[in-house]
Design a protein around this motif. Structure first.
Motif, short mmCIF file in Angstrom:
data_model
loop_
_atom_site.label_atom_id
_atom_site.label_comp_id
_atom_site.label_asym_id
_atom_site.label_seq_id
_atom_site.Cartn_x
_atom_site.Cartn_y
_atom_site.Cartn_z
N ILE A 116 2.13 71.87 -64.00
CA ILE A 116 2.98 72.10 -62.82
C ILE A 116 2.16 71.90 -61.55
N LEU A 117 0.93 72.42 -61.55
CA LEU A 117 0.06 72.25 -60.38
C LEU A 117 -0.20 70.77 -60.10
N ALA A 118 -0.47 70.00 -61.15
CA ALA A 118 -0.72 68.57 -60.98
C ALA A 118 0.49 67.87 -60.38
N LYS A 119 1.68 68.25 -60.83
CA LYS A 119 2.91 67.66 -60.29
C LYS A 119 3.06 67.98 -58.80
N LEU A 120 2.75 69.22 -58.43
CA LEU A 120 2.92 69.64 -57.05
C LEU A 120 1.87 69.02 -56.13
N LEU A 121 0.62 68.96 -56.59
CA LEU A 121 -0.47 68.51 -55.72
C LEU A 121 -0.51 67.00 -55.54
N THR A 122 -0.21 66.24 -56.59
CA THR A 122 -0.33 64.79 -56.50
C THR A 122 0.79 64.24 -55.62
N PRO A 123 0.45 63.70 -54.46
CA PRO A 123 1.50 63.24 -53.54
C PRO A 123 2.11 61.93 -54.01
N SER A 124 3.39 61.76 -53.72
CA SER A 124 4.03 60.47 -53.97
C SER A 124 4.01 59.70 -52.66
N ASN A 125 3.73 58.41 -52.76
CA ASN A 125 3.64 57.55 -51.56
C ASN A 125 2.61 58.09 -50.55
N ASP A 126 1.52 58.68 -51.08
CA ASP A 126 0.45 59.18 -50.22
C ASP A 126 0.93 60.21 -49.21
N GLU A 127 1.93 60.97 -49.58
CA GLU A 127 2.48 61.95 -48.64
C GLU A 127 2.68 63.29 -49.34
N SER A 128 2.04 64.33 -48.82
CA SER A 128 2.25 65.68 -49.36
C SER A 128 3.62 66.16 -48.91
N LYS A 129 4.38 66.67 -49.86
CA LYS A 129 5.76 67.05 -49.55
C LYS A 129 5.97 68.55 -49.52
N TRP A 130 4.87 69.31 -49.49
CA TRP A 130 5.00 70.76 -49.44
C TRP A 130 4.22 71.30 -48.25
N LYS A 132 3.00 75.00 -47.98
CA LYS A 132 1.95 75.81 -48.63
C LYS A 132 2.44 76.17 -50.03
N LEU A 133 1.48 76.44 -50.91
CA LEU A 133 1.80 76.89 -52.26
C LEU A 133 1.22 78.28 -52.48
N PHE A 134 2.00 79.15 -53.11
CA PHE A 134 1.53 80.47 -53.52
C PHE A 134 1.86 80.60 -55.01
N LEU A 135 0.86 80.35 -55.84
CA LEU A 135 1.09 80.24 -57.28
C LEU A 135 0.25 81.24 -58.06
N MET A 136 0.87 81.80 -59.09
CA MET A 136 0.17 82.75 -59.96
C MET A 136 -0.29 82.07 -61.23
N PHE A 137 -1.56 82.29 -61.56
CA PHE A 137 -2.18 81.71 -62.75
C PHE A 137 -2.90 82.80 -63.54
N GLN A 138 -3.24 82.48 -64.77
CA GLN A 138 -4.20 83.28 -65.51
C GLN A 138 -5.48 83.32 -64.67
N LEU A 139 -6.12 84.47 -64.58
CA LEU A 139 -7.30 84.64 -63.71
C LEU A 139 -8.37 83.61 -64.00
N GLN A 153 -17.55 77.63 -64.07
CA GLN A 153 -16.11 77.43 -63.87
C GLN A 153 -15.80 76.07 -63.23
N TYR A 154 -16.78 75.48 -62.55
CA TYR A 154 -16.57 74.24 -61.81
C TYR A 154 -16.32 73.08 -62.76
N GLY A 155 -15.27 72.33 -62.46
CA GLY A 155 -14.96 71.21 -63.33
C GLY A 155 -13.88 70.33 -62.75
N ARG A 156 -13.25 69.60 -63.63
CA ARG A 156 -12.23 68.64 -63.22
C ARG A 156 -11.09 69.31 -62.45
N LEU A 157 -10.66 70.49 -62.91
CA LEU A 157 -9.56 71.19 -62.23
C LEU A 157 -9.97 71.61 -60.82
N SER A 158 -11.22 72.05 -60.66
CA SER A 158 -11.73 72.42 -59.33
C SER A 158 -11.68 71.22 -58.38
#
Length: 267
Positions: A116-130, A132-139, A153-158
């Motif tokens: 879900i995060l990947a869907k929200l963050l990856t812009p379509s047509n180089d344009e962010s469409k949101w 701000k995001l306030f999302l709850m995740f596993q710690l 903890q640093y990696g691809r997701l970071s």
């Protein structure tokens, strides 16, 4: 507690702690006259507080048909303009419902939270469409999102998250705040748009490079990437990356420089 039992297949752990819900809305700041999207309305606990914030409009996505009736009653009783979408968030063109970038809230199912995060963050047509995001995740996932180089903890997701946004861990949420009680702690992460990187670099190439680099996390990236990029040592030198670097030692800025160097060398 709920007329409809939470379902394991949808990863449902409903946030029931009113003080935590109020804190989340407070952290979000001014919401009056804003467009809001809530992902996974469930039993409507957060929904009710978002309505109280007097947004311009509120759209709630909920895949579980059993909660549609509950949410419909909550939304229909409000004076705010509301829409309920009973679909899978991963298959929904959510932005087609908005005339302006929305503030997005979500208590995300652990098993698909990064999708879900990947869907929200990856812009379509180089344009962010949101907005701000306030999302709850596993710690543990939240810690990976905000992690810095030279940490476990640093990696691809970071890197992915920080390439497209400025994420910050705002609130740790105890497991007792949810029903049913999960086995892990959770956290609220705030994301603000970041145009510093994603509009200046080849984002698709950047994603490919970090994906390939972290497939060999403990390997030096010159060895991991040499099959794909024959002159990788030369390209690393151009990007101020020491030859013996492993992916967890390389900063976002350095990965961006490497992306540019590879992009230019292939053109």
């Amino acid at each position: 507690m709920h007329k409809v039992a939470p379902k394991k297949k949808f990863g449902q752990n409903f946030l029931t702690d009113q003080s935590v819900i109020e804190r989340i809305v407070s952290i979000a700041g001014q919401l009056e006259n804003k467009s809001i999207l809530e992902i996974g309305g469930g039993s409507g606990n957060l929904t009710k507080h978002l309505i109280k914030a007097k947004p311009k409009n509120l759209i709630v996505v909920e895949i579980d048909k059993d909660y549609v009736e509950i949410l419909s009653k909550i939304l229909q009783s409000s004076s705010v303009k509301t829409t309920l979408i009973s679909e899978d968030i991963l298959k929904t063109d959510i932005y087609s419902y908005f005339s302006e970038p929305p503030v997005i809230f979500g208590n995300l199912p652990y098993n698909i939270s990064t999708k879900i995060l990947a869907k929200l963050l990856t812009p379509s047509n180089d344009e962010s469409k949101w907005d701000k995001l306030f999302l709850m995740f596993q710690l543990e996932v939240a810690n990976r999102i905000v992690a810095k180089p030279n940490t476990k903890q640093y990696g691809r997701l970071s890197l992915f998250s920080q390439f497209y946004s400025f994420p910050s861990l705002e609130l740790q949420i105890p497991k007792t705040s949810f029903f049913p009680t999960p086995k892990v702690e959770s956290a609220l992460v705030k994301f603000q748009s970041n145009h510093k990187y994603c509009h200046k670099h080849n984002s698709a190439l950047f994603r490919d490079i970090i994906k390939e680099s972290f497939q060999g996390r403990r390997k030096m990236i010159k060895n991991t990437l040499k099959t794909t990029y024959k002159n990788i040592i030369e390209l690393m030198a151009m990007s101020d990356i020491p030859e013996d670097s492993r992916p967890e030692n390389i900063t976002l800025q350095q990965f961006c420089l490497l992306t540019d160097a590879i992009d230019k060398s292939s053109n």
